[in-house]
Design an enzyme around this catalytic site. Structure first.
Site, mmCIF file in Angstrom:
data_model
loop_
_atom_site.group_PDB
_atom_site.id
_atom_site.type_symbol
_atom_site.label_atom_id
_atom_site.label_comp_id
_atom_site.label_asym_id
_atom_site.label_seq_id
_atom_site.Cartn_x
_atom_site.Cartn_y
_atom_site.Cartn_z
ATOM 1 N N CYS A 261 71.331 -1.832 38.825
ATOM 2 C CA CYS A 261 72.068 -2.028 40.076
ATOM 3 C C CYS A 261 72.592 -3.443 40.242
ATOM 4 C CB CYS A 261 71.189 -1.672 41.278
ATOM 5 S SG CYS A 261 69.974 -2.942 41.678
ATOM 6 N N CYS A 289 66.721 0.145 44.284
ATOM 7 C CA CYS A 289 67.671 0.226 43.179
ATOM 8 C C CYS A 289 68.651 1.388 43.400
ATOM 9 C CB CYS A 289 66.891 0.424 41.881
ATOM 10 S SG CYS A 289 67.815 0.029 40.398
#
Ligand SMILES: Nc1ncnc2c1ncn2[C@@H]1O[C@H](COP(=O)(O)OP(=O)(O)OP(=O)(O)O)[C@@H](O)[C@H]1O
Ligand SMILES: [Mg+2]
Ligand SMILES: [Zn+2]
Lengths: 323, 265
Positions: A261, A289
């Site tokens: 991410c 995430c």
């Protein structure tokens, strides 16, 4: 490459389980036990960081599986609550799944993997990256509640040390680190002083999470089942990590960001991606995430060759100071 | 130093009156009293079981006596009874203004932390939060007790018995106490090691002006270290006075026996 490691897909909160198991009281514990635990919690809230003894009950899980946290959760959870359980930052580990389904069955409460949707979060090893709010309660599972135990095995003596604020011994362990390794290497369960009074073990969270405890809007409750202790940090309470003037408290940082991410502000776990020794760093907080990726953030998929973990001084403003 | 306004002499640092301690029906020590002045070294001698350790524990705040009082001249509030002050205050006193050196180093050292941490602990306990300062004080005190500073990070169990005693002394003196209690600090050591340790203790006590109560069954130790002497037998003090007087002209038959047994020295 980003598809090699994928956090489990997030479903929205599961609705309350209408088929909740019968034959148990709500949330398993009987009302009298819950009252006893609530009294211990209230005392803990009134004296931030002080370890309150309580009559820990046998739970249908062995010690070491979070029986202290479960009892605290059982005492504070209500039918309208939404529960999240994390272990090592993830919601899908055996322990987390077991505890979540335990409460889904015995209390019929809604469960979620999303930090923002949860009203009660039981945790082992992490504090969520997403800042918590006044409407949330964070319940920690604690294996060893006594921060002085390593130096002083006698319970009567450690109680006296707390009562008289004799905390010099805590700095002895930090001194030893610096003498031996040139810096404080303690990285988990890093001792803190709560409300300028009690020294407290924050449970085995990484020290990276310590600053999050400081003046947190959410109520923080700690349950140790085997050791029969409950303690608490009320909302907005000062929590200061112990250190030396010339060796200030620092948190872990990484040269790279999350491979999935791209987050540069979260605690990263190193994961092996193939059998040829390929590695990448990803958020330990799987919900965080996932939310970032859902919002369109992307990492580099783990392409950055190699990077190491650093120590940087923690931003002074985030921990206050009490010297 | 506090000075008596009328007689212009220092007032006692420690005032002990009528200390009796019973273990059940058994008497540990009986009706012991004395004054200890700043910088003075008092020796307590007597055979095994005569009550020396019992008395030392009572007057050093480690054990509350069955009867009697122990008053200490505090820096800020004059004479205060040890067992009437709050426990917090007594414990603070014991780790700042006082030192206690035990016969068995295991009782006086933290065996699980390094020599440097043993010396630095008291500083940390009174709020020193500067590693560099704590470290340099530890180095300084290890040097003063003539230990190899290259071993500052070694664990206590790796040191010889004599070195462990030196470490105990350094650990106590780092807060510059005014009063140190020692229970048989040299017994169990080789004769030559004993002699060097005694020299060290004598030097430190003199240069730092520390008052000291030292328990021993060795008359050689008191001859070397103490200004005054108390001889105990069966829990009671049978004779006391200036060390040289008592040893050169013992009055009580038991003291005479003790002295005659070491005459060859
Ligand atoms: N914890 C205890 N319980 C019962 N009796 C004790 C205890 N400690 C000491 N005594 C008794 O009290 C008396 C005085 O003992 P103490 O240890 O004070 O003597 P001491 O002069 O220090 O002897 P030593 O030279 O052997 O160390 C002895 O009769 C001893 O047996
Ligand atoms: Mg003795
Ligand atoms: Zn991530």
């Amino acid at each position: 490459m980003a598809d090699v490691i994928d956090h489990p897909s997030r479903a929205a909160a599961t609705p309350p389980d209408t088929r909740a198991a019968t034959g148990y009281n709500f949330a398993y514990l009987d009302e009298q036990t819950k009252r006893m635990i609530r009294r211990a919690i209230l005392k803990g809230v009134a004296i931030p960081g002080y370890q309150v003894p309580f009559g820990s009950r046998e739970m249908p899980l062995p010690y070491g599986w979070g029986t202290g946290g479960i009892q605290v959760t059982a005492a504070v959870i209500g039918p309208d609550d939404t529960l999240k359980v994390i272990d090592q930052g993830a919601d899908d580990t055996t322990n987390a799944v077991n505890i979540r389904s335990f409460f889904a069955k015995t209390a019929g409460v809604a469960t979620t993997e999303r930090t923002t949707e949860a009203s009660v979060i039981q945790t082992r090893h992490r504090i969520p990256e997403t800042p918590l709010t006044e409407d949330q309660i964070l319940v920690y599972q604690v294996p060893i509640p006594e921060p002085l135990r390593w130096l002083e095995p006698r319970e009567a003596e450690t109680r006296k040390m707390h009562a008289l604020e004799e905390y010099g011994a805590m700095h002895v362990s930090l001194y030893e680190d610096i003498a031996r390794y040139g810096r404080i290497i303690k990285s988990y369960n890093y001792p803190v002083k709560v409300n300028d009074r009690y020294v407290m073990a924050p449970s085995p969270i990484p020290k990276f999470d310590n600053p999050k405890m400081d003046r947190m809007p959410a109520l923080q409750l700690f349950g140790a089942g085997r050791e029969k202790r409950i303690y608490a940090v009320p909302p907005y309470t000062k929590v200061k990590s112990l250190d030396f003037e010339d060796h200030p408290f620092t948190v872990e940082s990484w040269e790279q960001s999350c491979a999935l991410c791209g987050a540069g502000d979260s605690y990263l776990d190193e994961v092996v991606t193939d059998d040829k020794g390929g590695k990448m760093f990803v958020c330990s907080d799987s919900d965080y995430c996932e939310q970032r990726r859902d919002a369109g953030h992307q990492g580099d998929g783990g392409d950055s060759n190699y990077a190491t973990r650093n120590e940087i001084p923690e931003n002074e403003t985030s921990s206050g100071d009490d010297r | 130093m506090t000075v008596d306004p009328v007689f212009q002499r220092p007032s006692p640092l420690l005032q002990v009156r009528g200390i009796t301690h019973r273990y059940g029906h058994h008497i540990g020590c009986r009706d012991v009293g004395f004054d200890l002045y700043p910088g003075e070294v008092l020796g307590i001698v007597g055979e095994s079981g005569s009550g020396k350790t019992t008395l030392l524990k009572c007057i050093s705040g480690q054990m509350e006596p069955s009867e009697g009082s122990v008053e200490y001249q505090t820096r800020d509030a004059g004479l205060i009874d040890l067992f009437r002050m709050s426990e917090a205050r007594r414990r603070l006193l014991m780790r700042t203004d006082w030192g206690i050196v035990y016969q068995n180093p295991r009782d006086g050292l933290r065996m699980r932390v390094s020599a440097g941490a043993n010396v630095g602990e008291r500083l940390m306990a009174i709020g020193d939060r500067h590693y560099g300062h704590i470290r340099s004080e530890a180095v300084d005190w290890l040097e003063r007790v003539e230990m190899d500073i290259g071993r500052i990070d070694d664990m206590p169990h790796t040191f010889s018995g004599g070195m462990q005693q030196r470490l105990q002394i350094a650990r106590n003196l780092v807060t510059k106490p005014r009063l140190v209690f020692m229970d048989e600090p040299t017994s169990g050591l080789d004769v030559s090691v004993q002699a060097r340790l005694l020299d060290l203790i004598r030097g430190l006590v003199r240069t730092l002006g520390i008052a000291c109560v030292i328990v021993t069954h060795d008359l050689g130790v008191v001859r070397l270290l103490s200004h005054r002497l108390m001889v105990m037998k069966g829990g009671s003090v049978v004779e006391s006075g200036l060390t040289d007087q008592v040893l050169d002209d013992p009055q009580h038959p038991y003291t005479q026996l003790l002295v005659s047994s070491i005459l060859p020295v």
